[in-house]
Design a protein around this motif. Structure first.
Motif, PDB file in Angstrom:
ATOM      1  N   UNK A   1     -61.891  25.146   6.070  1.00  0.00           N
ATOM      2  CA  UNK A   1     -61.304  25.620   4.798  1.00  0.00           C
ATOM      3  C   UNK A   1     -61.214  27.089   4.393  1.00  0.00           C
ATOM      4  N   UNK A   2     -62.072  27.950   4.814  1.00  0.00           N
ATOM      5  CA  UNK A   2     -62.071  29.216   4.718  1.00  0.00           C
ATOM      6  C   UNK A   2     -60.894  29.932   5.596  1.00  0.00           C
ATOM      7  N   UNK A   3     -60.858  29.466   6.805  1.00  0.00           N
ATOM      8  CA  UNK A   3     -59.857  29.937   7.781  1.00  0.00           C
ATOM      9  C   UNK A   3     -58.322  29.474   7.222  1.00  0.00           C
ATOM     10  N   UNK A   4     -58.332  28.307   6.901  1.00  0.00           N
ATOM     11  CA  UNK A   4     -57.008  27.778   6.180  1.00  0.00           C
ATOM     12  C   UNK A   4     -56.447  28.965   4.813  1.00  0.00           C
ATOM     13  N   UNK A   5     -57.629  29.078   4.011  1.00  0.00           N
ATOM     14  CA  UNK A   5     -57.397  29.904   2.904  1.00  0.00           C
ATOM     15  C   UNK A   5     -56.874  31.248   3.420  1.00  0.00           C
ATOM     16  N   UNK A   6     -57.501  31.904   4.306  1.00  0.00           N
ATOM     17  CA  UNK A   6     -57.019  33.264   4.719  1.00  0.00           C
ATOM     18  C   UNK A   6     -55.932  33.117   5.552  1.00  0.00           C
TER      19      UNK A   6
ATOM     20  N   UNK B   1     -52.628  35.396   4.586  1.00  0.00           N
ATOM     21  CA  UNK B   1     -52.351  36.308   5.471  1.00  0.00           C
ATOM     22  C   UNK B   1     -50.714  36.053   6.095  1.00  0.00           C
ATOM     23  N   UNK B   2     -50.194  34.860   5.761  1.00  0.00           N
ATOM     24  CA  UNK B   2     -49.065  34.153   5.965  1.00  0.00           C
ATOM     25  C   UNK B   2     -49.096  33.819   7.544  1.00  0.00           C
ATOM     26  N   UNK B   3     -49.978  33.387   8.037  1.00  0.00           N
ATOM     27  CA  UNK B   3     -50.326  32.863   9.441  1.00  0.00           C
ATOM     28  C   UNK B   3     -50.154  31.428   9.570  1.00  0.00           C
ATOM     29  N   UNK B   4     -49.579  30.907  10.575  1.00  0.00           N
ATOM     30  CA  UNK B   4     -49.419  29.409  10.588  1.00  0.00           C
ATOM     31  C   UNK B   4     -49.894  29.226  12.081  1.00  0.00           C
ATOM     32  N   UNK B   5     -50.477  27.943  12.362  1.00  0.00           N
ATOM     33  CA  UNK B   5     -51.018  27.507  13.822  1.00  0.00           C
ATOM     34  C   UNK B   5     -52.374  26.725  13.647  1.00  0.00           C
ATOM     35  N   UNK B   6     -53.049  26.760  14.814  1.00  0.00           N
ATOM     36  CA  UNK B   6     -54.210  25.827  14.877  1.00  0.00           C
ATOM     37  C   UNK B   6     -55.347  26.703  15.105  1.00  0.00           C
ATOM     38  N   UNK B   7     -56.050  26.336  14.146  1.00  0.00           N
ATOM     39  CA  UNK B   7     -57.524  27.294  14.230  1.00  0.00           C
ATOM     40  C   UNK B   7     -58.489  26.577  15.425  1.00  0.00           C
ATOM     41  N   UNK B   8     -58.810  27.890  16.296  1.00  0.00           N
ATOM     42  CA  UNK B   8     -59.376  27.627  17.463  1.00  0.00           C
ATOM     43  C   UNK B   8     -60.742  27.775  17.577  1.00  0.00           C
ATOM     44  N   UNK B   9     -61.371  28.806  16.825  1.00  0.00           N
ATOM     45  CA  UNK B   9     -62.817  28.717  16.582  1.00  0.00           C
ATOM     46  C   UNK B   9     -63.121  29.870  15.471  1.00  0.00           C
ATOM     47  N   UNK B  10     -64.096  29.508  14.937  1.00  0.00           N
ATOM     48  CA  UNK B  10     -64.542  30.282  13.626  1.00  0.00           C
ATOM     49  C   UNK B  10     -65.876  30.760  13.906  1.00  0.00           C
ATOM     50  N   UNK B  11     -66.399  31.887  13.495  1.00  0.00           N
ATOM     51  CA  UNK B  11     -67.738  32.627  13.368  1.00  0.00           C
ATOM     52  C   UNK B  11     -67.840  33.395  12.125  1.00  0.00           C
ATOM     53  N   UNK B  12     -68.900  33.290  11.721  1.00  0.00           N
ATOM     54  CA  UNK B  12     -69.648  34.137  10.426  1.00  0.00           C
ATOM     55  C   UNK B  12     -71.131  34.575  10.684  1.00  0.00           C
ATOM     56  N   UNK B  13     -71.184  35.669   9.939  1.00  0.00           N
ATOM     57  CA  UNK B  13     -72.535  36.344  10.112  1.00  0.00           C
ATOM     58  C   UNK B  13     -73.553  35.596   9.181  1.00  0.00           C
ATOM     59  N   UNK B  14     -74.766  35.789   9.363  1.00  0.00           N
ATOM     60  CA  UNK B  14     -75.726  35.018   8.473  1.00  0.00           C
ATOM     61  C   UNK B  14     -75.665  35.400   6.914  1.00  0.00           C
ATOM     62  N   UNK B  15     -75.318  36.544   6.558  1.00  0.00           N
ATOM     63  CA  UNK B  15     -75.002  36.938   5.246  1.00  0.00           C
ATOM     64  C   UNK B  15     -73.773  36.408   4.606  1.00  0.00           C
ATOM     65  N   UNK B  16     -72.944  36.055   5.492  1.00  0.00           N
ATOM     66  CA  UNK B  16     -71.473  35.252   5.059  1.00  0.00           C
ATOM     67  C   UNK B  16     -70.485  36.422   4.482  1.00  0.00           C
ATOM     68  N   UNK B  17     -70.786  37.504   4.837  1.00  0.00           N
ATOM     69  CA  UNK B  17     -69.591  38.656   4.373  1.00  0.00           C
ATOM     70  C   UNK B  17     -68.722  38.849   5.470  1.00  0.00           C
ATOM     71  N   UNK B  18     -68.986  38.543   6.627  1.00  0.00           N
ATOM     72  CA  UNK B  18     -67.850  38.517   7.717  1.00  0.00           C
ATOM     73  C   UNK B  18     -67.489  37.459   8.257  1.00  0.00           C
ATOM     74  N   UNK B  19     -66.231  37.085   8.413  1.00  0.00           N
ATOM     75  CA  UNK B  19     -65.865  35.614   8.995  1.00  0.00           C
ATOM     76  C   UNK B  19     -64.534  35.975  10.085  1.00  0.00           C
ATOM     77  N   UNK B  20     -64.720  35.589  11.060  1.00  0.00           N
ATOM     78  CA  UNK B  20     -63.713  35.867  12.017  1.00  0.00           C
ATOM     79  C   UNK B  20     -63.288  34.325  12.458  1.00  0.00           C
ATOM     80  N   UNK B  21     -62.072  34.472  13.010  1.00  0.00           N
ATOM     81  CA  UNK B  21     -61.195  32.885  13.723  1.00  0.00           C
ATOM     82  C   UNK B  21     -60.162  33.400  14.358  1.00  0.00           C
ATOM     83  N   UNK B  22     -59.647  32.507  15.340  1.00  0.00           N
ATOM     84  CA  UNK B  22     -58.444  32.695  16.086  1.00  0.00           C
ATOM     85  C   UNK B  22     -57.548  31.431  15.747  1.00  0.00           C
TER      86      UNK B  22
END
Length: 177
Positions: A36-41, A45-66
């Motif tokens: 849900x976070x990835x889809x919101x971002x 950002x105006x990106x479409x496609x399929x989410x491949x992987x997601x990662x976030x740090x313990x604090x929840x301040x950094x979130x990365x996905x492909x």
């Protein structure tokens, strides 16, 4: 050609890729789940496609996905606390698109969190299942019609046996498995 001859120079699409990086502002998503976070971002950002992987740090301040779509891969590194996202967009040529159409890179049957979450991959998967089902019906009806022709059973059995032996040779005899 790309799948069968991936070592040929024309099929080496990765060397001809185009990469672009950018930094864009974002607002912190209200969602809590990774998808849900990835889809919101992605929407922001105006990106479409399929989410491949997601990662976030313990604090929840950094979130990365492909995000993957045929011919294009976008890596997103979001600083949720800082309100910005770094994007790395990689585009490949037509050979790369052909290769990606033959792989569902973001799907894992063992991990339910990595399923088909983009409508185009669902349509593509359904179409490939329909083609496979149609081929099964075609082969089964051909075998039935062959069996009905009593005068040609011997010749048909010889051809069927040769085809089966050839298939086994190509699968096992050439060392594919």
């Amino acid at each position: 050609m790309v799948l069968n001859h991936g070592k040929w120079p024309f099929a080496d699409f990765w060397l001809a890729r185009a990469e672009q990086t950018s930094l864009q502002p974002i607002t912190r998503p209200a969602a809590t789940g990774d998808l849900a976070i990835a889809q919101d971002l992605m929407r922001q950002l105006g990106i479409s496609g399929e989410v491949n992987r997601t990662e976030r740090n313990v604090a929840g301040d950094e979130f990365s996905f492909q995000v993957i779509r045929p011919g294009r891969t976008t890596d997103v590194d979001a600083n949720l606390a800082g309100g910005s996202a770094g994007l790395k967009d990689v585009r490949v040529n037509a050979w790369g698109i052909m290769s990606s159409l033959h792989h569902f890179t973001g799907v894992s049957m063992d991990d339910p969190d990595r399923g088909r979450d983009w409508w185009l991959t669902r349509v593509w998967s359904l179409a490939m299942d329909a083609v496979a089902f149609g081929l099964i019906i075609l082969v089964a009806s051909g075998l039935y019609l062959w069996w009905r022709l009593e005068k040609r059973r011997a010749r048909g059995l010889a051809i069927l046996t040769f085809g089966t032996i050839s298939c086994v040779f190509f699968l096992f005899g050439l060392g594919f498995w």
